[in-house]
Design an enzyme around this catalytic site. Sequence first.
Site, PDB file in Angstrom:
ATOM      1  CG  HIS A  61      -1.661   1.282   1.424  1.00 55.44           C
ATOM      2  ND1 HIS A  61      -2.481   1.908   0.510  1.00 55.44           N
ATOM      3  CD2 HIS A  61      -1.595   2.123   2.505  1.00 55.44           C
ATOM      4  CE1 HIS A  61      -2.901   3.063   1.017  1.00 55.44           C
ATOM      5  NE2 HIS A  61      -2.378   3.212   2.212  1.00 55.44           N
ATOM      6  CG  HIS A  86       0.783   7.141   3.953  1.00 55.81           C
ATOM      7  ND1 HIS A  86       1.178   6.294   2.955  1.00 55.81           N
ATOM      8  CD2 HIS A  86      -0.476   6.765   4.291  1.00 55.81           C
ATOM      9  CE1 HIS A  86       0.205   5.451   2.687  1.00 55.81           C
ATOM     10  NE2 HIS A  86      -0.823   5.698   3.480  1.00 55.81           N
ATOM     11  CG  ASP A  87      -1.003   4.294   6.451  1.00 50.86           C
ATOM     12  OD1 ASP A  87      -1.595   5.303   6.876  1.00 50.86           O
ATOM     13  OD2 ASP A  87      -1.381   3.640   5.459  1.00 50.86           O
ATOM     14  CD  GLU A  90      -3.552   6.477  12.625  1.00 49.63           C
ATOM     15  OE1 GLU A  90      -3.078   7.489  13.147  1.00 49.63           O
ATOM     16  OE2 GLU A  90      -4.711   6.066  12.826  1.00 49.63           O
ATOM     17  CG  ASP A  91      -1.602   1.902  10.565  1.00 45.11           C
ATOM     18  OD1 ASP A  91      -2.408   2.567  11.224  1.00 45.11           O
ATOM     19  OD2 ASP A  91      -1.744   1.637   9.364  1.00 45.11           O
ATOM     20  CG  ASP A 153      -3.699   7.043   2.195  1.00 48.12           C
ATOM     21  OD1 ASP A 153      -3.509   5.842   1.939  1.00 48.12           O
ATOM     22  OD2 ASP A 153      -4.139   7.456   3.293  1.00 48.12           O
TER      23      ASP A 153
HETATM   24 MN    MN Z   1      -2.758   4.711   3.866  1.00 49.27          MN
END
Ligand code: MN
Length: 734
Positions: A61, A86-87, A90-91, A153
């Site tokens: 992704h 980018h994630d 967050e993740d 995204d």
């Molecule tokens: Mn994403």
Amino acid sequence: MTEVELEKENTAIANEYRNLLKISYQFLTDEDKKLIRLAFNTAVDAHKDQRRKSGEAYIFHPIAVAKIVAAEIGLDATSIAAALLHDVVEDTDFTLNDMERLFGETVARIVDGLTKISKLQNEADVSLQAENFRKMLLTLHDDVRVIIIKIADRLHNMQTMASMPSHKQVKIASETLYIYAPLAHRMGLYNIKTELEDLSLKYTEPEVYNSILEKTLESKEEQNDYIKTFNDSIRESLDNQNIDFQIKGRPKSIFSIRKKMLKQNVSFEEVYDKFAVRIIYKCDQEQEKFIAWKIYSIVTDHYRPNPVRLRDWISSPKSTGYEALHITVMGPKGRWVEVQIRSERMNEIAEKGYAAHYKYKQGAKDEGGLDEWLVKLQEALENNEANAVDFIEQFKLNLYSKEIFVFTPKGDLKSLPKGATSLDFAFSIHSQVGYRTRGTRVNGKLVPLSHVLKSGDQVEVITSENTKPTANWLEYVTTARAKSKIKSSLNDEKKKIAADGKELLSRKLKQLKITLNEKSVNELVSFFELKTSLDLFYRAGLGNIDNKRLKDFAAERSNAFISFFKKRTRKQSTHEEVNKDEITHKYDLLVFGKEEEKLNYKLSSCCNPIPGDQVFGFVTVSEGIKVHKTNCPNSVSLQANYAYRIIKAKWIDSSQQEYFTDLIITGIDQLGLVNNLTMVISNNMHVNIKKISFETDDGVFTGHITVSVQNKNTIDKLINNIKKINGIDRVKRV
Ligand code: MN
């Protein structure tokens, strides 16, 4: 996964990475490549244990997002690195500090912005209405690259949405149409905008999407033929002028075709401009404008132009940076066709947005070019905040003139038909929410249940266990769903009241030595000129069956002979009447004005209105209110000449009517008094509290209560019950 499969996957990941570097639109220095490599390694490591819903490794992704950023949008290495990461914050366990330590301040700031957006979308207590969403996108981040990467995204999420549950697909697709497609448009990312729209349609209206897609594929050959004919007809003239060009067909997107079909209310076949002809020419930048008009001249030598459809975006480019010359001509086969004339440079700008614009202006290797674009874009967004808002609104309104988008307090997007009210919204959430709606708040302000919603409103429903739908609610809603739910609830309520009524009636009849059975019920139904036994019991439950009338009934009945014949005749005539004029039977009371007041009136003789007709009142000089049918022949001239003397009027079913009554209650203040009081009012006898206030002064308690009831008898019973409460001294009606 087996070892072989894992190995295969790792190879695929490595290939994707190499591909990413290859397709970058910007020239990448060795230093750029180092930064991207580090970002790639970090992302692979961070996401190593994660898989997407489809089952593939998560890292695919961020790589895909980075590829969109690098190739389709044409951003720099910093953006590519940020897209890969980018994630991550967050993740995974990586922190913002890790980002700054590893990649420097800029990348960290962009990743921070992206993390904030996804957090905002997930947090329950943050109100994410359209206004806030826009503000967030426009001002939260001091780096516009955040928004661009967010669009990439979203594009990839839309491209890979097949494995999601369908309610999520629809939600994400609606949000994409509302926010992301207009934003992509604003940034000049035309191709991405089109793809976002088409994908959204695919999930919001799959049948429509598939049918247009199919028809587009079917008409492909015809389209190619058409373009060939066009090409053949002007090729020689263009060649004679030594113009280096190519002609392509540009199919209209599925979404645009759909939009046109809706807007003009036409079928697929009737959309005449399903594709445009695009002439792309090569030349020096100084010659661009001159050659564009030269081509214009040649095309219009062959085909008659439509003068009102000439667009010169070369002399004054669009705010998105778009440049081209558009004309519409009467083409081959006598069909209007749009011809878009663009240089190669203009074409690249149209497809890539400003990134290409600045590449040409400043040279590919000049970092300043891209930065200048980003700064300009940022400025454009900040300075035109109001316009951006309008833009999104207009865009959406044009698109869905029959639909509005509103937000739940958690920021979920809901679409409702235009004209929907706040009570419709409550029922759209869940029927159990609808039934218990006590009030609604729109954008933080309490509004009536009949409040008509607008796009972008944030709506909150206040529920209470004691609230029940009333007949008035039917006037507050416009959606079929809410209407049918309210009706069925009213029926349930009616049955409940009727059950009480049946018992009550049975007791009263016993005193009159009459047994309640099928025969006596039928007799009662016809005696009271009702339609069904349910109506009878319901009225009894409401206290509408008068004791004196019951005695009359008993007396009539005891005289068996006479009553037998009377009943027969009455029964027959009533029966016929009901069938003939059901409406007349149901509406028995005429009320006036917004407050539904009962006033004296006369029925006008010119149109003879009967109960149930659409009517209005006309205040005459000497005869009080005269009631006319809305379609009375005199209506138009009365309404036009004496509008100020017109008074709203309508027929209602008096058994469904609500009465408002104010009560003043005094007593001795003691613990639990208010609680007991509200319990008595709302638990007993189908009474709704409309307004309530209490005060105590030196142990003396005073309460002001406004209640609505369906029947005056109910009020007397209510007052008696309140008086029984310990501590209550007096109850007064005002
Ligand atoms: Mn994403």
